[in-house]
Design a protein around this motif. Structure first.
Motif, short mmCIF file in Angstrom:
data_model
loop_
_atom_site.label_atom_id
_atom_site.label_comp_id
_atom_site.label_asym_id
_atom_site.label_seq_id
_atom_site.Cartn_x
_atom_site.Cartn_y
_atom_site.Cartn_z
N VAL A 140 0.73 -1.05 0.01
CA VAL A 140 0.13 0.06 -0.09
C VAL A 140 0.79 1.28 -0.11
O VAL A 140 0.46 2.24 -0.69
CB VAL A 140 -1.15 -0.09 1.31
CG1 VAL A 140 -1.74 1.44 1.35
CG2 VAL A 140 -1.86 -1.24 1.22
N GLN A 141 1.72 1.30 0.98
CA GLN A 141 2.79 2.56 0.89
C GLN A 141 3.62 2.79 -0.42
O GLN A 141 3.66 3.66 -0.78
CB GLN A 141 3.69 2.18 1.93
CG GLN A 141 3.14 2.17 3.57
CD GLN A 141 3.98 1.94 4.64
OE1 GLN A 141 4.97 1.56 4.28
NE2 GLN A 141 3.60 2.16 5.80
N ALA A 142 3.95 1.61 -1.19
CA ALA A 142 4.99 1.81 -2.30
C ALA A 142 3.77 2.05 -3.29
O ALA A 142 4.30 3.18 -4.24
CB ALA A 142 5.38 0.44 -2.73
N LEU A 143 2.60 1.56 -3.52
CA LEU A 143 1.72 1.99 -4.33
C LEU A 143 1.18 3.41 -4.24
O LEU A 143 1.11 4.29 -5.17
CB LEU A 143 0.27 1.25 -4.57
CG LEU A 143 -0.50 1.24 -5.70
CD1 LEU A 143 -0.06 1.37 -6.95
CD2 LEU A 143 -1.68 0.50 -5.35
N LYS A 202 3.93 5.91 -5.27
CA LYS A 202 3.91 6.04 -6.90
C LYS A 202 3.07 7.12 -7.51
O LYS A 202 2.89 7.74 -8.48
CB LYS A 202 3.98 4.56 -7.47
CG LYS A 202 5.06 3.80 -7.77
CD LYS A 202 6.05 4.57 -8.72
CE LYS A 202 6.99 3.63 -8.98
NZ LYS A 202 8.21 4.35 -9.81
N CYS A 203 1.67 6.69 -6.86
CA CYS A 203 0.55 7.64 -7.46
C CYS A 203 0.59 8.98 -6.86
O CYS A 203 -0.26 9.80 -7.53
CB CYS A 203 -0.81 6.71 -6.92
SG CYS A 203 -0.88 5.15 -8.01
N LEU A 204 0.96 9.33 -5.64
CA LEU A 204 0.77 10.46 -5.15
C LEU A 204 1.28 11.63 -5.78
O LEU A 204 2.37 11.70 -6.13
CB LEU A 204 1.38 10.45 -3.58
CG LEU A 204 1.22 11.79 -2.73
CD1 LEU A 204 -0.36 11.67 -2.53
CD2 LEU A 204 1.81 11.44 -1.49
N GLY A 205 0.49 12.47 -6.26
CA GLY A 205 0.77 13.75 -6.99
C GLY A 205 1.13 13.44 -8.63
O GLY A 205 1.39 14.50 -9.09
N ASN A 206 0.75 12.27 -9.07
CA ASN A 206 1.08 11.96 -10.29
C ASN A 206 -0.14 11.37 -11.20
O ASN A 206 -0.39 10.25 -11.07
CB ASN A 206 1.99 10.99 -10.80
CG ASN A 206 2.55 10.88 -12.19
OD1 ASN A 206 1.77 11.49 -13.03
ND2 ASN A 206 3.89 10.33 -12.28
N ALA A 207 -1.07 12.06 -11.50
CA ALA A 207 -2.30 11.61 -12.16
C ALA A 207 -2.34 10.83 -13.26
O ALA A 207 -3.30 10.18 -13.78
CB ALA A 207 -3.22 12.95 -12.54
N LYS A 208 -0.96 10.72 -13.82
CA LYS A 208 -0.90 9.57 -14.85
C LYS A 208 -0.65 8.42 -14.69
O LYS A 208 -0.60 7.22 -15.50
CB LYS A 208 0.41 10.30 -16.06
CG LYS A 208 -0.06 11.38 -16.61
CD LYS A 208 1.23 12.02 -17.33
CE LYS A 208 0.86 13.40 -17.97
NZ LYS A 208 1.85 13.92 -18.68
N VAL A 209 -0.31 8.14 -13.11
CA VAL A 209 -0.10 6.86 -12.73
C VAL A 209 -1.51 6.12 -12.53
O VAL A 209 -2.04 6.47 -11.52
CB VAL A 209 0.76 6.64 -11.52
CG1 VAL A 209 1.11 5.27 -10.90
CG2 VAL A 209 2.17 7.24 -11.87
N LEU A 210 -1.89 4.98 -13.01
CA LEU A 210 -3.03 4.48 -12.69
C LEU A 210 -4.16 5.32 -12.65
O LEU A 210 -5.05 5.41 -11.82
CB LEU A 210 -2.86 3.55 -11.56
CG LEU A 210 -1.71 2.33 -11.36
CD1 LEU A 210 -1.91 1.63 -10.11
CD2 LEU A 210 -2.20 1.38 -12.52
#
Length: 187
Positions: free
Chosen positions: A159-162, A165-173
């Motif tokens: 959960v932390q790694a995902l 990765k996603c935080l602040g980047n709307a292009k990730v998933l």
């Protein structure tokens, strides 16, 4: 008399529903603009995927159990360090979503990945990081709407790694709207 009583019961029920709606409306009036935008976006997602709160189940696991990977991975096929986690591995666990447009990444009950080591072992963090990196960099990651990782013993690291990765980047998933981590070692 019976018709009058039934009519009065119906009127009382309608009045109670209106009262509850007014309470909700008052709460919404006091939300910040950011929260209102978030609620609006969630409503749009619900409309797109035709999510009805009365029909949602507590778990997607019954559907997840129907998702059988093309290739079964055993503990012997998963050497320490996560070198087996490549695009082919991720593709093996990607499924077309039968209920809505998009893909499901279902690593359902694949506990061998994380149970090779005890939950405090440093290798778990590197395996989880490699899994997350490979997942979000997969050629079809933009299509993933659901991630189902039930019963894998993945722990908080996933959960932390995902999230990192996603935080602040709307292009990730960007289409991800469901993350099912039921029956895992989460704190």
């Amino acid at each position: 008399d019976k018709k009058l009583m039934e009519h009065l019961r119906q009127e009382a029920s309608n009045a109670e529903q209106l009262f509850q709606l007014n309470l909700i409306e008052e709460k919404v009036k006091h939300l910040s603009d950011k929260d209102k935008i978030l609620l609006y976006n969630l409503a749009q997602i619900a409309e797109i995927y035709r999510i009805d709160s009365t029909s949602c189940k507590h778990s997607v696991e019954p559907h997840a159990s129907d998702l059988v990977p093309k290739r079964a991975y055993t503990a012997k096929m998963m050497p320490p360090g996560g070198s087996f986690i490549k695009a082919e591995f991720i593709s093996n666990f990607l499924f077309e979503d039968p209920s809505s447009p998009g893909l499901i990444f279902s690593l359902n009950s694949q506990c061998e990945i994380f149970r090779i080591y005890d939950d405090k072992h440093e290798a778990i963090k590197s395996i989880v990081q490699k899994l997350v990196d490979t997942l979000v960099e997969h050629r079809r990651a933009m299509e993933i709407t659901k991630i189902i990782i039930t019963g894998t013993a993945c722990g908080d690291d996933f959960v932390q790694a995902l999230c990192k990765k996603c935080l602040g980047n709307a292009k990730v998933l960007p289409k991800l709207f469901l993350l099912d981590l039921e029956k895992n070692c989460l704190s």
